[in-house]
Design a protein around this motif. Structure first.
Motif, PDB file in Angstrom:
ATOM      1  N   TRP A 162       0.989  -1.014   0.306  1.00  0.00           N
ATOM      2  CA  TRP A 162      -0.226  -0.024   0.024  1.00  0.00           C
ATOM      3  C   TRP A 162       0.736   1.393  -0.189  1.00  0.00           C
ATOM      4  CZ3 TRP A 162      -5.044  -0.718  -1.024  1.00  0.00           C
ATOM      5  CH2 TRP A 162      -5.519  -1.947  -0.936  1.00  0.00           C
TER       6      TRP A 162
ATOM      7  N   PHE B  17      -5.121   4.746  -0.199  1.00  0.00           N
ATOM      8  CA  PHE B  17      -3.703   4.505  -0.607  1.00  0.00           C
ATOM      9  C   PHE B  17      -4.411   3.146  -1.406  1.00  0.00           C
ATOM     10  CE2 PHE B  17      -3.732   5.268   4.154  1.00  0.00           C
ATOM     11  CZ  PHE B  17      -2.674   5.159   4.320  1.00  0.00           C
TER      12      PHE B  17
ATOM     13  N   ASN C   5      -2.466   0.426  -3.811  1.00  0.00           N
ATOM     14  CA  ASN C   5      -1.553  -1.543  -4.684  1.00  0.00           C
ATOM     15  C   ASN C   5      -1.520  -1.615  -5.454  1.00  0.00           C
ATOM     16  OD1 ASN C   5      -0.117  -3.117  -3.464  1.00  0.00           O
ATOM     17  ND2 ASN C   5      -1.420  -4.392  -1.817  1.00  0.00           N
TER      18      ASN C   5
END
Length: 104
Positions: A20, A81, A83
């Motif tokens: 993340w 966030f 990823n």
């Protein structure tokens, strides 16, 4: 360090694999239709607040007519966030309630 250095590439790969990455505060895209374009590890990513108020992220492909690829995105504590690690992506869980049985 320049982007051509072996150490730089190793650091980028390590950060990329760490999972993340913080992008910005969710207040940066307060209204439906608002978006934010960022470059993360050399990849263009667009963060969008959709009409349903959810925040989603997409990897912008550079090839012609490439559809944006969904990227795992979470809003936690008012922060966005993403990823980029493909190994960790489970974007859609199968819905077993609507699965149709196979006929034998």
């Amino acid at each position: 360090m320049t982007p051509d250095d072996r150490g730089f590439r190793r650091e980028m790969a390590s950060a990329y694999r760490s999972g993340w990455q913080f992008i910005d505060l969710a207040t940066a895209i307060p209204h439906p239709g608002d978006s934010l374009m960022v470059t993360l590890f050399g990849q263009p990513i667009v963060i969008v607040r959709e009409e349903d108020e959810d925040v989603r992220a997409y990897r912008c492909l550079r090839r012609p007519r490439g559809a944006p690829q969904p990227v795992r995105c979470e809003v936690r504590y008012g922060m966005v966030f993403v990823n980029l690690d493909q190994r960790d992506h489970q974007l859609f869980e199968p819905d077993i309630t609507t699965a149709t049985p196979r006929s034998a």
